[in-house]
Write a protein that holds these residues in place. Sequence first.
Motif, mmCIF file in Angstrom:
data_model
loop_
_atom_site.group_PDB
_atom_site.id
_atom_site.type_symbol
_atom_site.label_atom_id
_atom_site.label_comp_id
_atom_site.label_asym_id
_atom_site.label_seq_id
_atom_site.Cartn_x
_atom_site.Cartn_y
_atom_site.Cartn_z
ATOM 1 N N ARG A 145 0.820 -1.205 0.000
ATOM 2 C CA ARG A 145 0.000 0.000 0.000
ATOM 3 C C ARG A 145 0.862 1.266 0.000
ATOM 4 N NH1 ARG A 145 -3.633 3.677 -1.285
ATOM 5 N NH2 ARG A 145 -4.202 5.062 0.448
ATOM 6 N N ILE A 146 1.992 1.275 0.744
ATOM 7 C CA ILE A 146 2.777 2.495 0.915
ATOM 8 C C ILE A 146 3.924 2.607 -0.094
ATOM 9 C CG2 ILE A 146 2.233 2.583 3.373
ATOM 10 C CD1 ILE A 146 5.060 1.623 3.958
ATOM 11 N N ALA A 147 4.069 1.600 -0.945
ATOM 12 C CA ALA A 147 5.157 1.626 -1.934
ATOM 13 C C ALA A 147 5.073 2.904 -2.766
ATOM 14 C CB ALA A 147 5.084 0.406 -2.833
ATOM 15 N N GLY A 148 6.162 3.616 -2.874
ATOM 16 C CA GLY A 148 6.209 4.835 -3.673
ATOM 17 C C GLY A 148 5.764 6.086 -2.960
ATOM 18 N N ALA A 149 5.137 5.937 -1.805
ATOM 19 C CA ALA A 149 4.671 7.106 -1.061
ATOM 20 C C ALA A 149 5.797 7.683 -0.214
ATOM 21 C CB ALA A 149 3.495 6.725 -0.162
ATOM 22 N N GLU A 150 5.785 8.996 -0.057
ATOM 23 C CA GLU A 150 6.715 9.668 0.853
ATOM 24 C C GLU A 150 6.013 9.897 2.189
ATOM 25 O OE1 GLU A 150 9.926 10.471 0.376
ATOM 26 O OE2 GLU A 150 9.814 9.418 -1.564
ATOM 27 N N PRO A 151 6.759 9.951 3.278
ATOM 28 C CA PRO A 151 6.124 10.213 4.581
ATOM 29 C C PRO A 151 5.360 11.523 4.546
ATOM 30 C CG PRO A 151 8.406 9.521 4.882
ATOM 31 C CD PRO A 151 8.227 9.740 3.417
ATOM 32 N N TYR A 152 4.184 11.530 5.129
ATOM 33 C CA TYR A 152 3.302 12.695 5.103
ATOM 34 C C TYR A 152 3.968 13.881 5.798
ATOM 35 C CZ TYR A 152 -0.826 15.619 5.734
ATOM 36 O OH TYR A 152 -1.726 16.666 5.708
ATOM 37 N N ALA A 153 3.947 15.051 5.149
ATOM 38 C CA ALA A 153 4.574 16.248 5.698
ATOM 39 C C ALA A 153 3.616 17.430 5.717
ATOM 40 C CB ALA A 153 5.824 16.605 4.895
ATOM 41 N N GLY A 154 2.305 17.180 5.562
ATOM 42 C CA GLY A 154 1.333 18.258 5.525
ATOM 43 C C GLY A 154 0.897 18.705 6.901
ATOM 44 N N ASP A 155 -0.158 19.567 6.921
ATOM 45 C CA ASP A 155 -0.644 20.112 8.190
ATOM 46 C C ASP A 155 -1.882 19.389 8.702
ATOM 47 O OD1 ASP A 155 -2.630 20.912 6.466
ATOM 48 O OD2 ASP A 155 -2.310 23.071 6.776
ATOM 49 N N GLY A 156 -2.275 18.298 8.015
ATOM 50 C CA GLY A 156 -3.414 17.501 8.453
ATOM 51 C C GLY A 156 -4.740 17.942 7.891
ATOM 52 N N GLY A 157 -4.773 19.117 7.247
ATOM 53 C CA GLY A 157 -6.041 19.645 6.750
ATOM 54 C C GLY A 157 -6.643 18.828 5.630
ATOM 55 N N ASP A 158 -5.848 18.055 4.900
ATOM 56 C CA ASP A 158 -6.343 17.286 3.765
ATOM 57 C C ASP A 158 -6.613 15.819 4.113
ATOM 58 O OD1 ASP A 158 -3.657 16.851 4.266
ATOM 59 O OD2 ASP A 158 -3.169 16.427 2.165
ATOM 60 N N LEU A 159 -6.590 15.479 5.415
ATOM 61 C CA LEU A 159 -6.718 14.081 5.821
ATOM 62 C C LEU A 159 -8.119 13.771 6.305
ATOM 63 C CD1 LEU A 159 -3.392 13.709 7.857
ATOM 64 C CD2 LEU A 159 -3.807 13.059 5.471
ATOM 65 N N ASP A 160 -8.553 12.520 6.051
ATOM 66 C CA ASP A 160 -9.817 12.083 6.629
ATOM 67 C C ASP A 160 -9.612 11.796 8.114
ATOM 68 O OD1 ASP A 160 -8.642 9.534 6.890
ATOM 69 O OD2 ASP A 160 -9.525 8.818 5.011
ATOM 70 N N GLU A 161 -10.678 11.446 8.823
ATOM 71 C CA GLU A 161 -10.604 11.311 10.285
ATOM 72 C C GLU A 161 -9.621 10.235 10.718
ATOM 73 O OE1 GLU A 161 -13.524 10.313 14.095
ATOM 74 O OE2 GLU A 161 -14.407 10.786 12.132
ATOM 75 N N ALA A 162 -9.646 9.065 10.057
ATOM 76 C CA ALA A 162 -8.767 7.964 10.461
ATOM 77 C C ALA A 162 -7.303 8.313 10.234
ATOM 78 C CB ALA A 162 -9.129 6.701 9.687
ATOM 79 N N ALA A 163 -6.993 8.889 9.078
ATOM 80 C CA ALA A 163 -5.608 9.258 8.787
ATOM 81 C C ALA A 163 -5.138 10.379 9.702
ATOM 82 C CB ALA A 163 -5.486 9.687 7.320
ATOM 83 N N ARG A 164 -6.040 11.312 9.988
ATOM 84 C CA ARG A 164 -5.673 12.414 10.872
ATOM 85 C C ARG A 164 -5.362 11.912 12.278
ATOM 86 N NH1 ARG A 164 -6.079 17.912 10.703
ATOM 87 N NH2 ARG A 164 -6.444 18.986 12.677
ATOM 88 N N ARG A 165 -6.138 10.927 12.744
ATOM 89 C CA ARG A 165 -5.892 10.344 14.074
ATOM 90 C C ARG A 165 -4.517 9.679 14.113
ATOM 91 N NH1 ARG A 165 -9.297 6.412 14.061
ATOM 92 N NH2 ARG A 165 -11.095 7.760 14.442
#
Length: 851
Positions: free
Chosen positions: A673-693
């Motif tokens: 699932r995470i292949a190719g993704a970079e670690p999240y560096a945002g401010d959380g505003g674009d995340l759904d509830e589960a990802a934000r938690r």
Amino acid sequence: MEAYNPETIEKKWQAWWQAHRTFEVETSGPRDRKFYCLTMFPYPSGTLHVGHGRNYIIGDVVMRYKMMRGYKVLSPMGWDAFGLPAENAAIQNKKLPASWVRDNIASMKEQFRRWGVGYDWRREVTTSDPDYYKWTQWIFLVLYERGLAYRKKAPVNWCPSCQTGLANEEVVDGRCERCGAEAGKRDLDQWFFRITEYAERLLADLADLGEWPETVRTMQANWIGRSEGARVEFRLEDGTALPIFTTRPDTLWGVTFMSLAPEHPLVRRLVAGTPHEKEVLEFCERAVRQGTAARGDAAVEKEGVFTGTYCINPVNDERVPIWVANYALMEYGTGAVMAVPAHDQRDFEFAKKYNLPIRVVIQPPADKDRIEHEGTRIFFVKGKLHANTMRSAYIEAGIMVDSGEMTGTPTPSGIPDVVRYLEKEKKGQATVHYRIRDWLISRQRYWGAPIPVVHCPACGIVAVPESQLPVELPPETAVEFPPRGESPLAKVKAWVKTTCPKCGGAARRETDTLAQWLCSCWYFLRYTLTAEERRPNSKPFDRAKVDAWMPVDQYIGGVEHAVLHLLYTRFICKVLYDAGHVGFKEPFKALFTQGMICKQSPATGRLEKMSKSKGNVVSPDAVIGEYGADTQRLYTLFIGPPQKDAEWQDDAVVGARRFLNRVWAQAAERLERIAGAEPYAGDGGDLDEAARRLWRKTHQTIRKVTSDIEHSWQFNTAIAAVMELANTLAETPRGASAAVQRLALEATVRLLHPFVPHVTEELWAALGHEPSVLEAGWPACDEAACAEDVLRIPVQVNGKLRGHVEVAAGASDEAVREAALGSERVRAAIGGATVRKVIVVPGRLVNVVAK
């Protein structure tokens, strides 16, 4: 990913660290971001058990953490190979010390490797190697040249089992610190270091050791034992001086007898040829067998015998009988104690037992009509204390009476006036006394560094020149074991016979050896040179390097060394500083003392410190063979706060293994699932509830683990925080933001690395990174991400917790107040009462006052 296989993974990464010289560091160059992380080196008198492992695993956690924070870390290891522990173990196992030590070093080194603890092995030292003890002998010569090493005949603590003299610090509760045998006394010609010359500095400089545990500083202060008082010279009837030290010169006029310690050098002279001789000497022998610790106990029965002789009290010229008493100790003052039974409880008990006079020279303040001392009510007649009505000594404040010119002086506030009076009359002088005694450093054993002096009939004691060091031990095959009350070296005639360095005539070597404590007083200085740098062996250490790296930034070891190794090392460091060999006065900036690992003893059923003799040892090899080194490390660190003792439970180890299996499985399940993704560096505003938690929990965990390691060393709670993050990740749908899941997984691996380095190296590689995790650095915490969207605030009614309310982070006090009063549980608790006040502590608490 294949199934988690600790054996394969751990061997792989141990080999990788070695091949890539991961833990090697250069001590030359800039000192920026340096960190000297030192763990006390072990006695190679056997193999290590899991209790020993706690010390070294803690050190490895700190070392790896500091490396991840970008520090240049010096982490060396060596072997405290000389001395009683190794020699006794060798004799017990019917081995020769050198071969016994060599085999144990090989075994222990392999245990360190299997644990995954990282050391720069180029700096390894073994204190029994001639190229090391050459410089231990050099340090002896530094002290000898400065008048700090001397030889004299003295009564010393004697261990009948170890067959050697012991320093006072090596006698615990009257027994040998090493073997537990009851220590006695023996008159011997012995070598001492004048540590008493440094007593005041050793005490005063404790104030500079703010990063040491308060308990250790207190133990050292108590051992040094500074007391202010007066030295007063009583005299025998023939004029011989009998000096005493007292902290209560205000009671000098109340002396009714003198107590001598059984070991006092005057005792034999006083009774020689008198009717009292046999009785006194038999009593002295019996009292010495009691042991100093027992005799010093306030509860011990006070016993003594009259010598038939008298001394003169200088303040009133009274004739005072001299007794020998078991509670008088040579370790305190001069070994002669002026006895004032009216104002000292020990003297009071002794006087009552032997019907000796009691004279009151301190009366209570006039406004008192009685005093209660330890629950015993003592009534005064007409407001005064009388000897014949006393049930215990009066030791409180009062007024001096029947005391010559000092009568009417308040005490204790007037004690300085008494001292000034004694000085004016030339009857005494102000004195500071220290409990600490000079350090006995010679041992009647083979396995130690020979003391580098010779005894010449013409020149006396002559130091061996530095150019002739080391004075090497003779081959152990030429020595008779075990020792029999004198150094085995004395019987090796070919070794003993030598020439005087001063006159060239026939001389004999000193046959006592140095206590192993001196070997461990400077090993951290030797570590600053690699084996290659030491090869010329022309100096013990490089002044520029030790001044750059010392003092040690973090020292880790057992509290049992508080008044042995740690005090001795501070002393030697100060001597080297005074001699111009180092540029610092204290060797260790910060000290951490770990608690012991305990286990139930099969013999007694009690929880006791791990020990072969108690049969409750757990072998790390067995644990590693079944569960892996990372599991043992994790369990050791999670078992409890590292400062406190902890219980080892065999069936609980599996829990640590389950957690590692879980972390491994979580990574395996989400790799695709995470292949190719970079670690999240945002401010959380674009995340759904589960990802934000999960994003928030990740940063909260980084903050928590960082704080627990950096500030409090609460490794157990740090690990618990990562476990909570793993729970949150498990609750997060696999379809949630790949960037946030990668952030959480990578943070988990990096945060766990100091605790479980092998599995995290493997996971870091599986996540697509080049090794090592150490190079990746410590994860950064985003404080804004840690802030909760919703706060759960406790609500009290009249000070009692009645419920919780959830409010938006940043909600106004009015909104919090309305939420609290709107809670059904809170309304029920208020009932029909009237709400008088609502107190809101923002973000923390609501308290409703209702009447």
